[in-house]
Write an enzyme that holds these catalytic residues in place. Structure first.
Site, PDB file in Angstrom:
ATOM      1  N   ARG A 198    -115.075-107.679  56.828  1.00  0.00           N
ATOM      2  CA  ARG A 198    -113.796-107.315  57.448  1.00  0.00           C
ATOM      3  C   ARG A 198    -113.414-108.316  58.530  1.00  0.00           C
ATOM      4  NH1 ARG A 198    -113.358-101.314  59.508  1.00  0.00           N
ATOM      5  NH2 ARG A 198    -114.583-102.170  61.221  1.00  0.00           N
ATOM      6  N   LYS A 243    -108.489-105.967  62.113  1.00  0.00           N
ATOM      7  CA  LYS A 243    -108.982-105.501  63.411  1.00  0.00           C
ATOM      8  C   LYS A 243    -108.677-106.565  64.468  1.00  0.00           C
ATOM      9  CE  LYS A 243    -112.749-102.451  64.723  1.00  0.00           C
ATOM     10  NZ  LYS A 243    -112.091-101.134  64.637  1.00  0.00           N
ATOM     11  N   GLU A 251    -102.694 -93.079  61.027  1.00  0.00           N
ATOM     12  CA  GLU A 251    -104.052 -92.863  61.520  1.00  0.00           C
ATOM     13  C   GLU A 251    -104.041 -92.497  62.995  1.00  0.00           C
ATOM     14  OE1 GLU A 251    -106.778 -96.200  61.967  1.00  0.00           O
ATOM     15  OE2 GLU A 251    -105.151 -97.610  61.606  1.00  0.00           O
TER      16      GLU A 251
HETATM   17  C1  PLP Z   1    -112.151 -99.909  63.966  1.00  0.00           C
HETATM   18  C2  PLP Z   1    -111.025 -99.010  63.660  1.00  0.00           C
HETATM   19  C3  PLP Z   1    -111.194 -97.831  62.902  1.00  0.00           C
HETATM   20  C4  PLP Z   1    -112.542 -97.344  62.417  1.00  0.00           C
HETATM   21  O1  PLP Z   1    -113.181 -98.232  61.508  1.00  0.00           O
HETATM   22  P1  PLP Z   1    -114.732 -98.106  61.228  1.00  0.00           P
HETATM   23  O2  PLP Z   1    -115.018 -99.238  60.319  1.00  0.00           O
HETATM   24  O3  PLP Z   1    -114.972 -96.798  60.571  1.00  0.00           O
HETATM   25  O4  PLP Z   1    -115.424 -98.208  62.535  1.00  0.00           O
HETATM   26  C5  PLP Z   1    -110.071 -97.072  62.597  1.00  0.00           C
HETATM   27  N1  PLP Z   1    -108.836 -97.432  63.041  1.00  0.00           N
HETATM   28  C6  PLP Z   1    -108.647 -98.545  63.774  1.00  0.00           C
HETATM   29  C7  PLP Z   1    -107.270 -98.882  64.218  1.00  0.00           C
HETATM   30  C8  PLP Z   1    -109.723 -99.371  64.118  1.00  0.00           C
HETATM   31  O5  PLP Z   1    -109.517-100.455  64.857  1.00  0.00           O
END
Ligand code: PLP
Length: 340
Positions: free
Chosen positions: A81, A183, A219
């Protein structure tokens, strides 16, 4: 073990640990992994991360388990990722294998800061990649720095382990075809006004709607959303959602436990039909949502929480896999054999 740390009282905040790992990208190639004990990064004031947001990060945890071993969960997924985040931001891609090596190394070096089993805490691992090359015009930098540090953490959400969310009717965290799926630190900068305003009103956070039509659920600020009804695990599909590794794992686990898994558009009207709702991510693990308030309709949606829920069963199974207490049938867990 660090005797002077009260592991059970840890929140989700920074606590200094002795070592971090760094790797520099210069002259078109990555250098060696370096061990540092300095917490600061000397940097050019024109570095592209400071002006134009060339920054991507990751988050995962190391768990001290009942059998005394230390385990990591799906670290390869975090490595991949970060590679896709950096590609989108036109940054030098840090190789997946070296990402995994750096994570192993930083956990080993700081092993005495891994919270003990059943303390309710774990070691949070934070890899980041930043553009360090000096740049005044808007274009990708020519130098990058990869850093990974660790810090012991407790629960992400304060309180009794359940959260109350507010539907976000005013702000978006990402644009429809922007950076929501990667991210990038910038997404978080963009979310802070919504964060502060919702906390000021007494909520634990916001539930974002799709930024294009505001008709579907996206989300929760730093975690994905799921709902449960009629034996189904339902989670939104949208290009502005960050693909959570926890959610992806829960989809697999839910299917394995006999739930039907649906990843699709989730219209806002469907919220009233869910029996349970939750926030999932590395930091949140699964945090049950007891209420969601819609300020536009002045309406509160209520959900079932507690031990007798699917959310709780999914939580148990996920955590049992992470701690080596349930069969790792999908091959998700790495044991760090070098740590005793
Ligand atoms: C990091 C993140 C998550 C959760 O991702 P994981 O891989 O499960 O830790 C969910 N939403 C956002 C916006 C994030 O930055």
């Amino acid at each position: 073990m660090k005797e002077n740390l009260d592991w059970a009282k840890l929140g989700f905040s920074y606590h200094k640990t002795p070592y971090n790992i760094r790797c520099y990208y210069r002259n078109g190639k990555w250098g060696e992994l370096e061990i540092h004990s300095d917490e600061t990064i000397p940097m050019h004031m024109a570095a592209s991360c400071l002006h134009y947001g060339q920054e991507a990060f990751e988050g995962l945890k190391a768990y001290r388990c009942k059998d005394g071993k230390v385990r990591l969960f799906r670290v390869d997924e975090n490595a991949k990722r970060m590679a896709s985040s950096s590609e989108y931001l036109q940054m030098a891609v840090f190789p997946v294998e070296r990402f995994i090596e750096a994570v192993h190394k930083v956990v080993e070096l700081n092993a005495e800061y891994i919270p003990p089993y059943e303390s309710g805490a774990s070691l949070y691992i934070r890899p980041l990649l930043i553009g360090t090359g000096a740049q005044v015009g808007v274009k990708p930098a020519d130098e990058y720095l990869f850093v990974v540090f660790v810090t012991p953490v407790g629960p992400y959400f304060k309180g009794d382990g359940e959260i109350t969310m507010c539907l976000e009717r005013k702000y978006d965290r990402a644009a429809p075809h922007g950076t929501g799926h990667i991210k990038a630190g910038g997404n978080y900068g963009a979310s802070l006004t919504a964060y502060v305003e919702s906390h000021d009103k007494g909520f634990d956070g916001v539930l974002y709607l799709d930024p294009k039509e505001k008709k579907y659920i996206d989300e929760v600020g730093a975690a994905n959303f799921f709902g449960i009804k009629d034996g189904k695990y339902v989670t939104p599909d949208s290009p502005s959602i960050l693909p959570s590794i926890t959610n992806k794992s829960l989809c697999t686990i839910a299917g394995d436990m006999g739930l039907t898994v649906e990843r699709r558009h989730v219209p806002l009207e469907e919220l009233s039909t869910f029996e349970e709702a939750g926030a999932c991510g590395t930091a949140a693990v699964i945090t049950p949502i007891n209420n969601i308030y819609d300020p536009e309709e002045d309406k509160t949606y209520r959900f079932k929480t507690g031990d007798d829920t699917w959310s709780h069963k999914l939580y148990r199974r996920l955590v049992d896999i992470q701690y080596g207490q349930a069969e790792d049938k999908f091959g998700w867990v790495t044991v760090l054999d070098s740590i005793r």
